[in-house]
Enzyme design. Structure first.
Site: not given
Length: 174
Positions: A69-71, A73-74
């Site tokens: 999951p990138c939430q 990091i983004s």
């Protein structure tokens, strides 16, 4: 080669890897819609569910792939990096690499990983005795009508890699 597909989504990694001759033997996906899509297209491949609950043995797969999951990091998220509850699931990815000891690892994430977590990911892979290379890929570079970027990391067990021209390596400065 046997593939363990983590954070599987609708199976994009598995689709590509199977087209290159590999075989997916298990998914790890918790989203209901994605799980239904996986079941439709791979009815004989088990979905192990929540990656935090998965227990596997050494040699289960030769390849582990996934886009954790990138939430966190983004730029669109909280920007807490790998300390966030979602992007922190990288630690579960690394745990399974430690246990399974695959020959290859393929990781995908947003380009912001380069500034919010790439050092930790590369350090974790190095501590697990994997050599890693990475490349940022912009959408327009592969014919898409946008500039959204992704980072791909390919890692091999220490001493087994072939360097790819144009890819970063784990001994380069970021």
């Amino acid at each position: 080669m046997r593939v363990l597909d983590l954070f599987s989504g609708i199976g994009g990694f598995s689709l590509g890897l199977e087209r290159s001759g590999m075989r997916t033997i298990a998914f790890c996906e918790v989203d209901d819609y994605c799980s239904r899509v996986l079941r439709k297209h791979w009815p004989d491949v088990p979905n192990l569910g929540d990656v935090r609950l998965v227990e596997l043995g050494q040699g289960f797969a030769e390849v582990i792939c996934g886009g954790f999951p990138c939430q966190d990091i983004s730029k669109a998220g909280k920007r807490t990096g790998l300390s966030g509850s979602r992007s922190g699931l990288w630690r579960e990815f690394a745990r399974l690499v430690r246990v399974v000891e695959p020959r290859y690892i393929i990781v995908e994430n947003v380009a912001d990983l380069l500034v919010r977590g790439m050092g930790d990911v590369l350090r974790d892979l190095a501590e697990l005795r994997y050599d890693a290379q990475w490349r940022r890929v912009r959408g327009w570079e592969i014919g898409l009508p946008h500039d959204r970027s992704r980072v791909f990391i390919v890692a091999n067990r220490h001493g087994e890699r072939e360097l790819q021209p144009g890819w970063g390596t784990s001994n380069e400065r970021r």
